[in-house]
Design an enzyme around this catalytic site. Structure first.
Site, PDB file in Angstrom:
ATOM      1  N   CYS A 161      72.280  -1.038  72.021  1.00 36.64           N
ATOM      2  CA  CYS A 161      71.636  -0.054  71.155  1.00 36.64           C
ATOM      3  C   CYS A 161      70.720   0.831  71.993  1.00 36.64           C
ATOM      4  CB  CYS A 161      70.893  -0.744  70.010  1.00 36.64           C
ATOM      5  SG  CYS A 161      69.236  -1.275  70.410  1.00 36.64           S
ATOM      6  N   ASP A 173      57.962   8.907  70.042  1.00 35.94           N
ATOM      7  CA  ASP A 173      59.192   9.203  69.309  1.00 35.94           C
ATOM      8  C   ASP A 173      59.736  10.556  69.763  1.00 35.94           C
ATOM      9  OD1 ASP A 173      60.356   8.068  66.310  1.00 35.94           O
ATOM     10  OD2 ASP A 173      60.990  10.040  67.011  1.00 35.94           O
ATOM     11  N   ASN A 185      60.673   0.519  58.944  1.00 38.00           N
ATOM     12  CA  ASN A 185      61.801   0.797  58.058  1.00 38.00           C
ATOM     13  C   ASN A 185      62.865  -0.284  58.229  1.00 38.00           C
ATOM     14  OD1 ASN A 185      60.654   3.249  57.174  1.00 38.00           O
ATOM     15  ND2 ASN A 185      61.462   4.322  58.966  1.00 38.00           N
ATOM     16  N   THR A 234      67.280   3.888  60.998  1.00 37.07           N
ATOM     17  CA  THR A 234      68.413   4.543  61.672  1.00 37.07           C
ATOM     18  C   THR A 234      68.767   3.874  62.986  1.00 37.07           C
ATOM     19  OG1 THR A 234      66.936   6.146  62.736  1.00 37.07           O
ATOM     20  CG2 THR A 234      67.923   6.798  60.631  1.00 37.07           C
ATOM     21  N   HIS A 258      67.395  -1.836  65.724  1.00 39.66           N
ATOM     22  CA  HIS A 258      66.596  -2.683  66.621  1.00 39.66           C
ATOM     23  C   HIS A 258      65.165  -2.593  66.097  1.00 39.66           C
ATOM     24  CE1 HIS A 258      65.673  -4.020  71.009  1.00 39.66           C
ATOM     25  NE2 HIS A 258      64.520  -4.037  70.332  1.00 39.66           N
ATOM     26  N   HIS A 276      61.520  -2.077  65.068  1.00 41.41           N
ATOM     27  CA  HIS A 276      60.505  -1.219  65.698  1.00 41.41           C
ATOM     28  C   HIS A 276      59.484  -0.816  64.654  1.00 41.41           C
ATOM     29  CE1 HIS A 276      63.741   1.348  64.176  1.00 41.41           C
ATOM     30  NE2 HIS A 276      62.799   2.233  63.902  1.00 41.41           N
TER      31      HIS A 276
END
Ligand code: 5GP
Ligand code: ZN
Length: 114
Positions: A4, A30, A87, A95, A98, A100
């Site tokens: 990923c 990000d 999320n 999305t 993995h 986070h």
């Protein structure tokens, strides 16, 4: 097996703007910031979400919150506040599969989320 995107960042195969790293987690900006401060705090183990954690994994999540607190203080977000978001799955808007945590700050954040 294809790795990923966050595993690739952890291994340094994809560049990132890192703000913190230790043996358990990495934190980087990000790529598509939603606020003046938008840091992702990512455990180094590849686990999709909190739904899959064992005891050692939950200890890493406790560590994530310690790291988040330190980053927030370093970036002077502690005075006015900030938000930590995790999320999960399709309805949660995840999305990247993995686990986070988003650390968002530097502006007034709306509630409830859309
Ligand atoms: P999610 O929607 O899964 O909660 O959050 C994934 C986040 O990862 C998104 O905010 C997205 O902008 C960020 N992201 C996806 N790919 C990359 C990347 O290659 N580098 C960085 N720095 N962030 C990424
Ligand atoms: Zn991964």
């Amino acid at each position: 097996m294809d790795q990923c995107v966050f595993c690739k960042i952890i291994k340094g195969e994809i560049p990132s703007s890192k703000v913190y790293e230790d043996e358990k987690v990495v934190a980087f900006n990000d790529i598509n910031p939603e606020a003046p401060v938008h840091v992702l705090i990512v455990p180094k183990i590849h686990v999709q979400s909190i739904l899959e954690l064992d005891e050692a994994g939950y200890n890493i999540i406790a560590h994530v919150f310690k790291v988040a607190s330190n980053i927030a203080k370093n970036l002077k977000l502690d005075e006015k506040g900030f938000r930590i978001v995790n999320n999960i799955g399709e309805d949660g808007g995840q999305t990247v599969p993995h686990i986070h945590f988003h650390l968002l700050g530097g502006r007034s954040l709306q509630w409830p989320p859309g």
